[in-house]
Write an enzyme that holds these catalytic residues in place. Structure first.
Site, PDB file in Angstrom:
ATOM      1  N   ARG A   1      -7.387  13.235   6.468  1.00 32.54           N
ATOM      2  CA  ARG A   1      -7.161  11.782   5.833  1.00 32.54           C
ATOM      3  C   ARG A   1      -8.558  11.100   6.268  1.00 32.54           C
ATOM      4  O   ARG A   1      -8.745  10.111   5.427  1.00 32.54           O
ATOM      5  CB  ARG A   1      -6.067  11.375   6.746  1.00 32.54           C
TER       6      ARG A   1
ATOM      7  N   ASP B   1       1.053  -1.575   0.004  1.00 33.90           N
ATOM      8  CA  ASP B   1       0.071  -0.109   0.150  1.00 33.90           C
ATOM      9  C   ASP B   1       0.857   1.201   0.105  1.00 33.90           C
ATOM     10  O   ASP B   1       2.028   1.164   0.413  1.00 33.90           O
ATOM     11  CB  ASP B   1      -0.873  -0.067   1.378  1.00 33.90           C
ATOM     12  N   LEU B   2       0.381   2.409  -0.589  1.00 36.62           N
ATOM     13  CA  LEU B   2       1.323   3.502  -0.221  1.00 36.62           C
ATOM     14  C   LEU B   2       1.223   4.556   0.696  1.00 36.62           C
ATOM     15  O   LEU B   2       1.921   4.665   1.398  1.00 36.62           O
ATOM     16  CB  LEU B   2       0.928   4.400  -1.935  1.00 36.62           C
ATOM     17  N   TYR B   3      -0.251   5.254   0.819  1.00 38.89           N
ATOM     18  CA  TYR B   3      -0.539   6.213   1.583  1.00 38.89           C
ATOM     19  C   TYR B   3      -0.516   5.644   2.951  1.00 38.89           C
ATOM     20  O   TYR B   3      -1.330   4.919   3.281  1.00 38.89           O
ATOM     21  CB  TYR B   3      -1.786   6.972   1.403  1.00 38.89           C
TER      22      TYR B   3
ATOM     23  N   SER C   1      -2.349   1.083  -4.966  1.00 43.48           N
ATOM     24  CA  SER C   1      -2.780   2.228  -4.064  1.00 43.48           C
ATOM     25  C   SER C   1      -4.292   2.787  -4.657  1.00 43.48           C
ATOM     26  O   SER C   1      -4.317   2.603  -5.840  1.00 43.48           O
ATOM     27  CB  SER C   1      -1.768   3.475  -4.176  1.00 43.48           C
ATOM     28  N   ASN C   2      -5.025   3.169  -3.783  1.00 37.81           N
ATOM     29  CA  ASN C   2      -6.089   4.116  -3.915  1.00 37.81           C
ATOM     30  C   ASN C   2      -5.838   5.427  -5.169  1.00 37.81           C
ATOM     31  O   ASN C   2      -6.575   5.899  -5.679  1.00 37.81           O
ATOM     32  CB  ASN C   2      -6.847   4.462  -2.988  1.00 37.81           C
TER      33      ASN C   2
HETATM   34  C1  LAC Z   1      -3.805   3.807  -0.458  1.00 32.78           C
HETATM   35  C2  LAC Z   1      -4.263   4.197   0.621  1.00 32.78           C
HETATM   36  C3  LAC Z   1      -5.364   3.277   1.070  1.00 32.78           C
HETATM   37  O1  LAC Z   1      -2.360   4.017  -0.829  1.00 32.78           O
HETATM   38  O2  LAC Z   1      -3.447   4.305   1.754  1.00 32.78           O
HETATM   39  O3  LAC Z   1      -4.296   2.969  -1.356  1.00 32.78           O
END
Ligand code: LAC
Length: 226
Positions: free
Chosen positions: A41, A10-12, A118-119
């Site tokens: 967030r 995952d990224l964020y 990621s989203n």
């Molecule tokens: C993402 C968020 C969920 O990077 O953190 O998909």
């Protein structure tokens, strides 16, 4: 060798710190940066979940801007449109967590394929990884925009499973967002939860395959096991 061929991050909040925006927010609203960043967030995530429940999709950058607009209103903070847009764009300039680049390199050197799911839109993911100096280590960059559904919808996780990929049992999905690890686990991935700040894992009838306190611990675990 360990049982995995591919690690999917995952990224964020997992590779980069979403609360990097609090610094800039604090310059604009003294002492309220972290409060704004947390609400922002939370709303951003809620909007992704709500959109997917409504069978609607909007790019993540738009969701992020809308969540910021809501949060500013809710907290009675005002910004000119151009300032709000500039603050929203800080989401492209998030800082990586310590040891991220080195740990990703260790995993790759050990023969693991390293991907991100990621989203974020593909454009955002590239911008964030480039700013954070991480882009070079990734073999695969996957955005849920292909599915037009946000995580934890199974269709979002499916975007990373190519017809040519090896079985999903050889893929490990890694997230610091426990709801995301839960979604990935329900989809069928083995999961790793990076719990840097002693958070509580979601109570949804699922436990991650493994939990680590940082990415360096994950890299050590995956590359030293017999
Ligand atoms: C993402 C968020 C969920 O990077 O953190 O998909």
């Amino acid at each position: 060798m360990n049982e995995f061929n591919e690690v999917i991050f995952d990224l964020y909040g997992t590779l980069v710190d979403v609360h990097s925006v609090a610094r800039r927010a604090d310059e604009l609203f003294k002492g309220r940066g972290i409060e704004l960043s947390r609400l922002w967030r939370q709303k951003q995530l809620e909007y992704t979940w709500l959109l997917t429940l409504m069978n609607r999709y909007e790019p993540f950058e738009i969701v992020t801007q809308r969540a910021l607009t809501f949060s500013l209103k809710q907290l009675n903070l005002s910004l000119r449109d151009s300032e709000r847009e500039a603050l929203g764009n800080e989401y492209m300039r998030l800082e990586p967590y310590p040891a991220t680049l080195e740990s990703l390199k260790v995993m790759r050197a050990a023969g693991l394929r390293v991907s991100v799911l990621s989203n974020g839109s593909e454009k955002s993911i590239y911008a964030v990884l480039t700013h954070a100096g991480l882009l070079e280590v990734f073999d695969g960059v996957h955005s849920v925009e292909r599915a037009q559904r946000f995580k934890p919808d199974p269709a979002a996780y499916r975007t990373v499973v190519q017809p040519s990929s090896t079985s999903i049992s050889s893929m490990l999905f890694i997230s610091s967002n426990s709801w995301d690890a839960t979604g990935a686990g329900h989809f069928g991935f083995k999961t790793c939860w990076i719990n840097r700040t002693q958070q509580t894992f979601e109570e949804m009838g699922y436990s991650p395959t493994m939990t680590v306190d940082g990415i360096a611990q994950l890299a050590a675990h995956l590359t030293t096991r017999g």
